[in-house]
Structure formats: structure tokens, C-alpha cells
Motif scaffolding. Structure first.
Motif, PDB file in Angstrom:
ATOM      1  N   UNK A 146       0.851  -1.213   0.000  1.00 32.98           N
ATOM      2  CA  UNK A 146       0.000   0.000   0.000  1.00 32.98           C
ATOM      3  C   UNK A 146       0.877   1.251   0.000  1.00 32.98           C
ATOM      4  N   UNK A 147       1.789   1.310   0.962  1.00 36.86           N
ATOM      5  CA  UNK A 147       2.585   2.528   1.127  1.00 36.86           C
ATOM      6  C   UNK A 147       3.415   2.802  -0.125  1.00 36.86           C
ATOM      7  N   UNK A 148       4.064   1.773  -0.638  1.00 34.86           N
ATOM      8  CA  UNK A 148       4.922   1.985  -1.805  1.00 34.86           C
ATOM      9  C   UNK A 148       4.115   2.324  -3.053  1.00 34.86           C
ATOM     10  N   UNK A 149       2.964   1.664  -3.228  1.00 36.00           N
ATOM     11  CA  UNK A 149       2.147   1.957  -4.401  1.00 36.00           C
ATOM     12  C   UNK A 149       1.653   3.401  -4.352  1.00 36.00           C
ATOM     13  N   UNK A 150       1.188   3.795  -3.165  1.00 37.86           N
ATOM     14  CA  UNK A 150       0.687   5.157  -3.011  1.00 37.86           C
ATOM     15  C   UNK A 150       1.791   6.178  -3.344  1.00 37.86           C
ATOM     16  N   UNK A 151       2.958   5.976  -2.765  1.00 34.74           N
ATOM     17  CA  UNK A 151       4.065   6.899  -3.033  1.00 34.74           C
ATOM     18  C   UNK A 151       4.436   6.852  -4.511  1.00 34.74           C
ATOM     19  N   UNK A 152       4.345   5.643  -5.083  1.00 30.63           N
ATOM     20  CA  UNK A 152       4.643   5.488  -6.514  1.00 30.63           C
ATOM     21  C   UNK A 152       3.746   6.378  -7.355  1.00 30.63           C
ATOM     22  N   UNK A 153       2.465   6.398  -7.033  1.00 34.53           N
ATOM     23  CA  UNK A 153       1.515   7.229  -7.797  1.00 34.53           C
ATOM     24  C   UNK A 153       1.791   8.714  -7.532  1.00 34.53           C
ATOM     25  N   UNK A 154       2.033   9.029  -6.250  1.00 32.37           N
ATOM     26  CA  UNK A 154       2.207  10.442  -5.882  1.00 32.37           C
ATOM     27  C   UNK A 154       3.471  11.054  -6.491  1.00 32.37           C
ATOM     28  N   UNK A 155       4.457  10.220  -6.763  1.00 30.28           N
ATOM     29  CA  UNK A 155       5.712  10.788  -7.267  1.00 30.28           C
ATOM     30  C   UNK A 155       5.773  10.825  -8.796  1.00 30.28           C
ATOM     31  N   UNK A 156       4.674  10.427  -9.448  1.00 32.01           N
ATOM     32  CA  UNK A 156       4.661  10.556 -10.915  1.00 32.01           C
ATOM     33  C   UNK A 156       4.698  12.041 -11.263  1.00 32.01           C
ATOM     34  N   UNK A 157       5.586  12.371 -12.165  1.00 29.65           N
ATOM     35  CA  UNK A 157       5.747  13.784 -12.547  1.00 29.65           C
ATOM     36  C   UNK A 157       4.422  14.344 -13.076  1.00 29.65           C
ATOM     37  N   UNK A 158       3.912  15.458 -12.521  1.00 27.51           N
ATOM     38  CA  UNK A 158       2.608  16.017 -12.926  1.00 27.51           C
ATOM     39  C   UNK A 158       2.546  16.295 -14.431  1.00 27.51           C
ATOM     40  N   UNK A 159       3.696  16.483 -15.033  1.00 22.73           N
ATOM     41  CA  UNK A 159       3.696  16.831 -16.462  1.00 22.73           C
ATOM     42  C   UNK A 159       3.066  15.716 -17.302  1.00 22.73           C
ATOM     43  N   UNK A 185       7.770   0.973 -10.711  1.00 20.56           N
ATOM     44  CA  UNK A 185       9.047   0.783 -10.020  1.00 20.56           C
ATOM     45  C   UNK A 185       8.882   0.739  -8.504  1.00 20.56           C
ATOM     46  N   UNK A 186       8.066   1.635  -7.969  1.00 21.23           N
ATOM     47  CA  UNK A 186       7.886   1.637  -6.512  1.00 21.23           C
ATOM     48  C   UNK A 186       6.999   0.488  -6.050  1.00 21.23           C
ATOM     49  N   UNK A 187       6.037   0.081  -6.903  1.00 22.83           N
ATOM     50  CA  UNK A 187       5.230  -1.096  -6.545  1.00 22.83           C
ATOM     51  C   UNK A 187       6.162  -2.296  -6.373  1.00 22.83           C
ATOM     52  N   UNK A 188       7.096  -2.433  -7.302  1.00 18.90           N
ATOM     53  CA  UNK A 188       8.039  -3.555  -7.213  1.00 18.90           C
ATOM     54  C   UNK A 188       8.941  -3.432  -5.996  1.00 18.90           C
ATOM     55  N   UNK A 189       9.341  -2.211  -5.699  1.00 18.25           N
ATOM     56  CA  UNK A 189      10.154  -2.029  -4.493  1.00 18.25           C
ATOM     57  C   UNK A 189       9.359  -2.505  -3.281  1.00 18.25           C
ATOM     58  N   UNK A 190       8.073  -2.185  -3.255  1.00 19.71           N
ATOM     59  CA  UNK A 190       7.205  -2.620  -2.162  1.00 19.71           C
ATOM     60  C   UNK A 190       7.090  -4.131  -2.102  1.00 19.71           C
ATOM     61  N   UNK A 191       6.948  -4.749  -3.284  1.00 20.29           N
ATOM     62  CA  UNK A 191       6.822  -6.204  -3.330  1.00 20.29           C
ATOM     63  C   UNK A 191       8.095  -6.870  -2.815  1.00 20.29           C
ATOM     64  N   UNK A 192       9.254  -6.289  -3.218  1.00 25.37           N
ATOM     65  CA  UNK A 192      10.513  -6.892  -2.786  1.00 25.37           C
ATOM     66  C   UNK A 192      10.715  -6.747  -1.286  1.00 25.37           C
ATOM     67  N   UNK A 193      10.396  -5.587  -0.776  1.00 29.17           N
ATOM     68  CA  UNK A 193      10.501  -5.384   0.679  1.00 29.17           C
ATOM     69  C   UNK A 193       9.576  -6.344   1.424  1.00 29.17           C
ATOM     70  N   UNK A 194       8.342  -6.469   0.894  1.00 26.75           N
ATOM     71  CA  UNK A 194       7.378  -7.286   1.624  1.00 26.75           C
ATOM     72  C   UNK A 194       7.731  -8.768   1.527  1.00 26.75           C
ATOM     73  N   UNK A 195       8.464  -9.138   0.492  1.00 34.46           N
ATOM     74  CA  UNK A 195       8.901 -10.532   0.381  1.00 34.46           C
ATOM     75  C   UNK A 195       9.847 -10.872   1.539  1.00 34.46           C
ATOM     76  N   UNK A 196      10.775  -9.957   1.789  1.00 39.57           N
ATOM     77  CA  UNK A 196      11.689 -10.166   2.914  1.00 39.57           C
ATOM     78  C   UNK A 196      10.941 -10.227   4.231  1.00 39.57           C
ATOM     79  N   UNK A 197      10.003  -9.295   4.383  1.00 37.08           N
ATOM     80  CA  UNK A 197       9.226  -9.268   5.630  1.00 37.08           C
ATOM     81  C   UNK A 197       8.394 -10.539   5.765  1.00 37.08           C
TER      82      UNK A 197
END
Lengths: 263, 339
Positions: A146-159, A185-197
Motif C-alpha cells: 500500500x505505502x509503496x504503491x501510493x508513493x509510486x503514484x504520488x511521485x509521478x511527474x505532474x507533467x 518501479x515503486x510497486x516492485x520495491x514494495x513487493x521486494x521489501x514485503x517478500x523479505x518481511x
């Protein structure tokens, strides 16, 4: 994928891979030598060769596979069950400030609770069987996704949004062409982190509430002081971590090819 | 300046040893599980029996005997009460310096703390052990002495562990598991037996002594770190004297001796059983007033674990048991005519 320029890069990659394989091997050699020199207490830290012998016995009897398959099924079930709603909720929170305003405090408040602490409650509702282990992994996974996906969307360049808007792109296109690729990219970062957890969580859950699984193997071997088998379990978890991370990285390469250029 | 320090140190060396009684006492670190089985330790500490023998006991808390095995073998603690478990046999086989030095808890007729309970609503369906076929039974840990007890109970009515589903969970959780119908039966110890009966979630099916007899079930024993005992035989012997002196008081109290109220007081202060009334309803577990270890039961249990494959290398039980310390204690205290 087969541009000529890639060849040169490969040799560096090969070097990296050799180092990556070499360092654990070096560690094993040092460990074995220290055991031979009796610098390690063999009663508690057996040598790699003794652990290997223990592993052979466990593999031959089929016991290791039983524990491994049980843990893998729980991991897979929990991972899917946690990541799909995690991505969905994360996207919603990233796209709508009202959804974000409603859910963000809840996520922030419950995220730091150690997931294993709610295991007794989960067992109360989902029983002693597989469901409770799958649910606890799902809970561990869902937050990071959730957290990574949300940040992933929020950091998309407004342009990108502006461009889509000026071309009057329909919402479906905006979603598949801008939002998903931007957040991936951030969704995947979230998936990788959550795999470890989830590896951490499954082992702890199997410590206290299971009769099979790698965590159970580790704990029951410690309780009965069959320490070789405990180390076999620990090593299997490490290997599992490496293999699953590798697989996820490969999937990432396929799904987000543009990301490699930046790396 | 440095001359001053030297003089100061010299003074301290001369005066230091006389500064207090504590300095003259030998420190013995003892694993503390907070259960009635540790009664002799609490009684000995509170009534000053260890102090009389020049021993200062330092209690180290552990959640279970299994977790105390590693610290015992590294000498972090010197003494602990431990179950007859595969960990004990496997640990000794790996060279851990552990000796069984005295008896602790034994299940005998009318004093058997280890029981098999069934869920309250199954009272009419499960009247005998054979009715447990296919049912789910909880034990506190896979390698617990109670797993052996469950197996012996099943065997007494033609079943084996393969005929039931065994799950592990801590005793307090079994109450909830009974209430949720997550388990059908559980291997339980007092005081949980009385508590579960009070909450009407489970009812007694069999006590260990109903099934495990000739020899009686030797559940737990007093363990020494062998290296410590070898290095300080005088302290180890004195510890046994104080332990046995207190064990006899526990023994007398559990069989209705005049000291019962006093001992219950001590136990309430030190164990997890805080309700005085419970002591009259629960079994305490027999303790041998002469410290004699039930070797035959230990041998039988080891053989059973070997058959399960949990113990891979047999240890010589006669070598594992060292009764020289309690023999010395009996010499000092005289024999006790207990049960």
C-alpha cells in the motif's frame, strides 16, 4: 535486448556475479577452518560440513521438502492475498486525496504493530490451520505494498498528467499508460521489501503455531538440540530469500524494461 | 598519587574480605521457572537453607526448561530443574556437560500433575482413550515429556500418535483453543487443569499415573552443569544438602504435613500459582524426599524417543545420572521416611 553495446556491460556483470557467489563461499571456508581449529564451539555451532551431512539426511528422508513445500505454499498464498488488495488500495490512495485522507491515519497507526503480535487474534478467527499463517503474511505484505504503491503514484511527474489531459486521453488510457507504468518501479520495491518481511513473519509464525514448515524445523530442532537441523533450516531460509528476490527482479526486468537504463 | 592508590588497594585487599557475609558466600546461579517443581529452591532461599550452607542463590528466570538447557551447558547457570526430554539426551550426546543429580517431579498415584483433558462438550463422545482416534490433541511442545505421556496413553488403548493429529501450543493458549473447538484434547499440567475445569472448557480424561506405572513417570529432574560441579564439588554438595532439606519440606507439605500453610505461602509468593485455594485442589507432583532418581523411567523414555527418531544417539543413563551429591545430602540429613 541484444544490442551490441550490451556485451561490454556483461563482463562487469559477470565479475559482479562471481564476487556475489565468491563471498558466501569464502565465508563457508572460513567457518569450516574455524571449526577445524576448534575456534567455534561445535556443540552450538556445527561446521558447514556437519550441517551439510544433516541436510543430506533431511533431504533423503523427504523431511526437508515437506517443511519447505508447506512454507512455500503459505508464502505464496499470503503474498498474493496481500499484494493484490495492497496495490488496489495503494492506487486508490495515490489517486484520491479523500481516500488518502481517510486511510492514511489508519495505515500509519497500524503499520508499526509487529505482525506476529496479532497472531493469537488471527488464530482465534482463522483457526490453527493454514488460513491463519496465510492471513498473517498477507497482513505483513499489504502494508508495504500500500505505502509503496501510493508513493509510486504520488511521485509521478505532474507533467505526464498534464500531457494526457491536453490530449484528452480517456481515463482508461491515463491509467494504463501513465499511472501504472509510473508507479510500477515503486510497486516492485514494495513487493521486494514485503517478500523479505513475509519470510521473517512466516518463520516467526511457524515458531509458535505450526507443526510443519521451515520455521517449525528451526524451532523444534533447537528445542530438541539437534542443532545441525536448525542450521539447515536457517540456510534454507537464506536461500529462499535469495531465490525469491532474484525471481522478482527478473519479473521486474520484463515488466519495467526502461528501469534498467537508469541503473 | 600512584603511591596513594597502591596503599588504598592494599588496604582494600586486607579489609575487603571482612566487609560483609555476602563476600564469603558462594554464588550459585539457578534457573527459575516459576512452577511448583521449583518449590525446593524457593523454600531453601526463603528459609535460609542455602545461606546456612554458605551459598547465595541467584535466580534467573526462564519461560520453560527447554530454553534453559543452552545456558546450563555453557555454565551461565549452574543448576536448573529440567524435563526428561529429547533435548536432554541430544544435548548430552553432543557433549554438553549436564548431569542429572536429583529427583524433582514424578507422577505417582494420587499425585500426578500431568493429565490429558478433553473438551467439555466431548464428555459423552470420548469416554476412553480409544475414542480419541482421528482427533486433534495439543501438547506444549513437540519435544515435551508430555508427548511421551500422550503416546503412552494412546498405546494403552491400541492407538499410536499416527492415529491422532498432534499440535503444539503453550498451555495458556489451550484454554482458548478448547473454547473455540480448535482442539479436542490437550496434555496439560496443574494448575491449568483446575483452571480449565473452572472455566468449564475442558474436563479430565486421564492422569499420567493412570497409565504410566512400573516405573512411575519421571517427568523432571534437577540438573547440574557438570563442569561447575567438578570444579566446585563442595559447593555442589552443599547445594544438594540445602535443596534436599527444602525438598523434604515440600514433600511433607504436599502430603498434608503441619507445615502446609507455610509452604503454600512461599509457593504463592514465588510461583505463577497465586491463588492459595488452588493448592488444595491441584496435584503438586511427587518429589522424592531422598532425591533418588527414577532411572528406569528415564531409560524407557529415551528408548521411546529413539524409536521416534527424535533422539539419534543413545546416552548411557547410568552415566548421565550422578547421585553422589544427594547421597552426600542424605548422609548429612539422615534418611527420610517419605512415600
Amino acid at each position: 535486448m541484444s544490442e551490441p553495446g550490451h556485451r561490454r556491460g556483461l563482463s562487469v556483470e559477470t565479475k559482479e556475479r562471481l564476487i556475489a557467489i565468491g563471498s558466501p563461499v569464502a565465508l563457508l571456508v572460513v567457518w569450516q577452518v574455524m571449526s577445524w581449529l576448534r575456534l567455534l564451539d561445535a556443540r552450538f555451532i556445527p561446521s558447514p560440513l556437519t550441517i551439510f551431512e544433516g541436510a543430506v539426511v533431511l533431504i533423503r528422508s523427504g523431511e526437508l521438502w515437506t517443511h519447505l513445500s508447506v512454507s512455500l505454499l503459505r508464502l505464496a498464498g499470503g503474498f498474493v492475498l496481500g499484494s493484490i488488495p495492497g496495490i488496489a488500495i495503494g492506487l486508490l490512495m495515490g489517486l484520491s486525496r479523500y481516500v488518502r485522507a481517510a486511510l492514511d491515519p489508519l495505515v500509519a497507526a497500524t503499520y508499526p504493530v509487529p505482525k506476529i503480535a496479532v497472531l493469537p487474534l488471527i488464530m482465534l478467527y482463522f483457526g490453527l490451520g493454514e488460513a491463519s499463517k496465510i492471513v498473517i503474511i498477507a497482513i505483513a505484505v499489504v502494508y508495504l505494498v500500500i505505502i509503496n504503491t501510493m508513493v509510486g503514484v504520488l511521485t509521478i511527474d505532474p507533467i505526464y498528467f498534464d500531457v494526457a489531459k491536453s490530449y484528452n486521453a480517456p481515463w482508461g488510457k491515463l491509467f494504463t499508460r501513465v499511472i501504472i507504468p509510473g508507479a510500477l518501479p515503486l510497486i516492485f520495491a514494495g513487493l521486494r521489501l514485503s517478500l523479505g518481511v513475509s519470510l521473517i513473519v512466516i518463520v516467526s509464525a511457524e515458531f509458535v503455531a505450526a507443526k510443519a514448515g521451515i520455521g517449525y524445523l528451526i524451532w523444534s530442532s533447537w528445542e530438541t538440540l539437534v542443532i545441525e537441523n536448525m542450521f539447515v533450516g536457517i540456510i534454507v531460509i537464506t536461500v529462499l530469500g535469495v531465490v525469491t528476490t532474484f525471481l522478482l527482479k527478473e519479473l521486474e526486468r520484463v515488466l519495467i524494461p526502461w528501469r534498467r537504463e537508469r541503473a | 598519587m600512584s603511591a596513594l592508590i597502591v596503599v588504598g588497594l592494599a588496604l582494600l585487599a586486607v579489609v575487603g574480605p571482612g566487609l560483609g557475609v555476602a563476600a564469603a558466600q558462594e554464588m550459585v546461579k539457578v534457573g527459575d521457572l516459576g512452577i511448583v517443581g521449583d518449590g525446593p529452591i524457593y523454600i531453601g532461599v526463603e528459609k535460609g537453607y542455602f545461606k546456612d550452607r554458605g551459598i547465595a542463590v541467584k535466580l534467573e528466570k526462564f519461560p520453560s526448561a527447554a530454553t534453559a538447557m543452552a545456558p546450563l551447558s555453557t555454565g551461565e547457570i549452574h543448576v536448573v530443574g529440567g524435563g526428561i526430554s529429547p533435548a536432554l539426551f541430544n544435548g548430552v550426546a553432543r557433549g554438553m556437560p549436564i548431569k542429572i543429580v536429583a529427583a524433582r517431579a514424578r507422577d505417582i498415584d494420587a499425585n500426578s500433575v500431568d493429565v490429558l483433558m478433553i473438551r467439555a462438550d466431548l464428555k459423552d463422545d470420548v469416554r476412553r482413550i480409544g475414542d480419541l482416534k482421528g482427533r486433534r490433541i495439543a501438547v506444549n511442545a513437540a519435544g515435551s515429556p508430555l508427548t511421551y505421556m500422550v503416546a503412552r496413553m494412546l498405546e494403552s488403548d491400541g492407538l499410536t500418535l499416527k492415529d491422532v493429529e498432534l499440535v503444539s501450543m503453550p498451555w495458556p493458549d489451550m484454554g482458548t483453543a478448547f473454547a473455540n473447538k480448535a482442539i479436542d484434547a490437550g496434555a496439560i499440567v496443574d494448575p491449568f487443569t483446575a483452571q480449565f475445569e473452572d472455566r468449564k472448557v475442558a474436563t479430565l480424561l486421564r492422569r499420567a499415573s493412570d497409565v504410566v506405572r512400573n516405573p512411575w513417570f519421571e517427568v523432571s529432574v534437577l540438573l547440574y552443569n557438570a563442569e561447575w560441579a567438578k570444579k566446585s564439588p563442595k559447593v555442589a554438595g552443599d547445594f544438594a544438602v540445602a535443596y534436599l532439606r527444602a525438598a523434604r519440606e515440600l514433600h511433607d507439605a504436599m502430603y498434608g504435613g503441619k507445615n502446609r500453610a507455610e509452604i503454600v505461602d512461599i509457593l504463592t509468593r514465588n510461583t505463577r500459582v497465586k491463588d492459595k485455594a488452588l493448592y488444595d485442589r491441584m496435584h503438586w507432583g511427587h518429589i522424592d524426599p531422598n532425591g533418588v532418581v527414577g532411572r528406569e523411567s528415564i531409560k524407557e523414555q529415551q528408548e521411546w524417543w529413539v524409536r521416534q527418531g527424535t533422539v539419534t544417539r543413545r546416552v548411557d543413563v547410568d552415566d548421565l545420572v550422578d547421585e553422589s551429591f544427594v547421597r552426600y545430602a542424605v548422609e548429612q540429613l539422615g534418611p527420610h521416611r517419605g512415600r
